[in-house]
Design a protein around this motif. Sequence first.
Motif, mmCIF file in Angstrom:
data_model
loop_
_atom_site.group_PDB
_atom_site.id
_atom_site.type_symbol
_atom_site.label_atom_id
_atom_site.label_comp_id
_atom_site.label_asym_id
_atom_site.label_seq_id
_atom_site.Cartn_x
_atom_site.Cartn_y
_atom_site.Cartn_z
ATOM 1 N N LYS A 9 0.830 -1.205 0.000
ATOM 2 C CA LYS A 9 0.000 0.000 0.000
ATOM 3 C C LYS A 9 0.868 1.260 0.000
ATOM 4 C CE LYS A 9 -3.791 2.230 2.530
ATOM 5 N NZ LYS A 9 -4.648 2.166 3.731
ATOM 6 N N THR A 10 1.944 1.247 0.807
ATOM 7 C CA THR A 10 2.856 2.402 0.878
ATOM 8 C C THR A 10 3.575 2.610 -0.447
ATOM 9 O OG1 THR A 10 3.199 1.954 3.235
ATOM 10 C CG2 THR A 10 4.781 3.405 2.160
ATOM 11 N N ILE A 11 4.019 1.522 -1.070
ATOM 12 C CA ILE A 11 4.711 1.618 -2.364
ATOM 13 C C ILE A 11 3.791 2.213 -3.420
ATOM 14 C CG2 ILE A 11 5.704 0.269 -4.258
ATOM 15 C CD1 ILE A 11 6.801 -1.660 -2.107
ATOM 16 N N HIS A 12 2.548 1.703 -3.492
ATOM 17 C CA HIS A 12 1.597 2.205 -4.490
ATOM 18 C C HIS A 12 1.256 3.677 -4.234
ATOM 19 C CE1 HIS A 12 0.118 -2.197 -5.128
ATOM 20 N NE2 HIS A 12 1.278 -1.961 -5.706
ATOM 21 N N GLN A 13 1.113 4.034 -2.970
ATOM 22 C CA GLN A 13 0.798 5.419 -2.625
ATOM 23 C C GLN A 13 1.955 6.350 -3.028
ATOM 24 O OE1 GLN A 13 -0.246 6.023 1.477
ATOM 25 N NE2 GLN A 13 -0.321 8.234 1.308
ATOM 26 N N THR A 14 3.199 5.925 -2.761
ATOM 27 C CA THR A 14 4.361 6.747 -3.116
ATOM 28 C C THR A 14 4.497 6.892 -4.627
ATOM 29 O OG1 THR A 14 5.471 5.903 -1.128
ATOM 30 C CG2 THR A 14 6.830 7.049 -2.737
ATOM 31 N N PHE A 53 1.298 25.691 -1.419
ATOM 32 C CA PHE A 53 0.216 24.873 -1.990
ATOM 33 C C PHE A 53 -0.385 23.911 -0.965
ATOM 34 C CE2 PHE A 53 -1.343 21.111 -4.263
ATOM 35 C CZ PHE A 53 -2.291 21.710 -5.092
ATOM 36 N N ILE A 54 0.458 23.067 -0.339
ATOM 37 C CA ILE A 54 -0.057 22.063 0.597
ATOM 38 C C ILE A 54 -0.704 22.695 1.834
ATOM 39 C CG2 ILE A 54 0.574 20.099 2.074
ATOM 40 C CD1 ILE A 54 2.686 19.338 0.015
ATOM 41 N N PRO A 55 -0.081 23.700 2.484
ATOM 42 C CA PRO A 55 -0.737 24.309 3.662
ATOM 43 C C PRO A 55 -2.087 24.948 3.346
ATOM 44 C CG PRO A 55 1.587 24.889 3.612
ATOM 45 C CD PRO A 55 1.287 24.232 2.307
ATOM 46 N N ASN A 56 -2.291 25.453 2.137
ATOM 47 C CA ASN A 56 -3.550 26.100 1.753
ATOM 48 C C ASN A 56 -4.563 25.150 1.143
ATOM 49 O OD1 ASN A 56 -2.540 28.596 2.606
ATOM 50 N ND2 ASN A 56 -1.590 28.988 0.613
ATOM 51 N N ASN A 57 -4.204 23.861 1.008
ATOM 52 C CA ASN A 57 -5.129 22.863 0.453
ATOM 53 C C ASN A 57 -5.134 21.658 1.388
ATOM 54 O OD1 ASN A 57 -5.881 23.764 -2.578
ATOM 55 N ND2 ASN A 57 -3.765 24.359 -2.128
ATOM 56 N N SER A 58 -6.091 21.619 2.276
ATOM 57 C CA SER A 58 -6.134 20.548 3.285
ATOM 58 C C SER A 58 -6.374 19.170 2.672
ATOM 59 C CB SER A 58 -7.238 20.841 4.309
ATOM 60 O OG SER A 58 -8.496 20.993 3.662
ATOM 61 N N ASP A 59 -6.952 19.122 1.467
ATOM 62 C CA ASP A 59 -7.201 17.831 0.829
ATOM 63 C C ASP A 59 -5.949 17.271 0.149
ATOM 64 O OD1 ASP A 59 -7.306 19.970 -0.981
ATOM 65 O OD2 ASP A 59 -8.475 18.805 -2.434
ATOM 66 N N LYS A 60 -4.820 18.005 0.221
ATOM 67 C CA LYS A 60 -3.576 17.541 -0.398
ATOM 68 C C LYS A 60 -2.511 17.172 0.635
ATOM 69 C CE LYS A 60 -4.680 18.075 -4.790
ATOM 70 N NZ LYS A 60 -6.138 18.066 -4.633
ATOM 71 N N LEU A 61 -2.920 16.980 1.881
ATOM 72 C CA LEU A 61 -1.969 16.631 2.928
ATOM 73 C C LEU A 61 -1.377 15.228 2.744
ATOM 74 C CD1 LEU A 61 -3.817 18.072 6.071
ATOM 75 C CD2 LEU A 61 -1.829 19.037 4.895
ATOM 76 N N TRP A 62 -2.035 14.403 1.922
ATOM 77 C CA TRP A 62 -1.526 13.049 1.681
ATOM 78 C C TRP A 62 -0.162 13.065 0.987
ATOM 79 C CZ3 TRP A 62 -0.940 12.752 -3.542
ATOM 80 C CH2 TRP A 62 -1.794 13.522 -4.334
#
Length: 361
Positions: A9-14, A53-62
């Motif tokens: 799962k981690t490999i696919h996510q990365t 970008f990431i701090p201003n978009n909470s849906d991109k914290l992944w």
Amino acid sequence: MQPNQKQLKTIHQTLGTCRWVYNKFIEINQLRYKNKLKYMNGYHFSKWLNNEFIPNNSDKLWIKESASKAVKQSIMNAHQAYQNAFKKQKGFPKFKKKQSTGSYYLIGSIYCERHRIKLPKLGWIQLKEKGYIPNYNIKSATVLKEFDRYYVSVLVDEKPKTIFKPLQTEGIGLDLGLKDTLFTPKGVHIKDLRKNKRLIILNKSLKRQQRKLSRKQKKSNNWFKQLLKVQRLYRKIKHIKQDIKRKSILPIVQENPQYITIEKLNIKGLTKNKNLANAFQQVGLGYIVEWLKQKCCEYGIELRQVDRFYPSSQLCSQCNHRQKMPLYKRTYQCERCGLEMDRDVNASINLKQATDYIVIV
């Protein structure tokens, strides 16, 4: 390697994160170009991504859940692709799509034991082949996914091994072609891979499995199962071809010639020929050249390359007379001195005698 379900799962996510970041880099620079703004390099894009970008978009914290070095390397790969395009070495980079293959780069705390390896974000992973990776001075690792298999490639800092070489022999020329993939002045050659019995059987099986795949409902469970069968056949064919080429090139390099001369091939141009495109793809001349470069570097042999317009097949190796040689003529018969020889052997001798060349290794 043999990752468990959590590691998979981690490999696919990365892999997905690296692909998304790569595409985002291209998207941002395309928008900047349309708005007549300056190109954003990899360093500034990384700062913008992490600080704005990431701090201003909470849906991109992944994005932060994946290994930071893998994401950084993906950005630098996109940046390097643009640099190659600016230098007119390659075309501009294109968006990556979701595939059954992929890889990402890791650096940091990497440790290895005989039967397992420890990677950032993944922990200890079991190795299928044991004892190949040394357990010291590991600098970095690359995790690769190829259909249903997973590999790890490790960069290790160690002294080069001593290679015992025979006395140096005279230089040789290698003629690359379709009918016989590789020819030397002594007549050593790789036979046409399209005539290999094992490959013929596998290609027939591949066609049969592809027909079955076309009859399945796309994206159904049976379609995915059949797709995996097709992918495994592709992998098996690829590995057999690589094995044949490597085992044919190694004895040539082990003779320790003074130099090896090859001709520069316009692979992209050759594949545009409708009649010969499939044949060139089946033979894979590009892989032969790359493997030859690696082995010449390893054995300390000078690798020369003549221009792609050098008429190696048209010149007589004895009197240097030039005449037209269409592809259907397999024997060279000189109109001036009467020399009669196989056209590929004659071409390899001409390459050996070439004086106008560049040294690539």
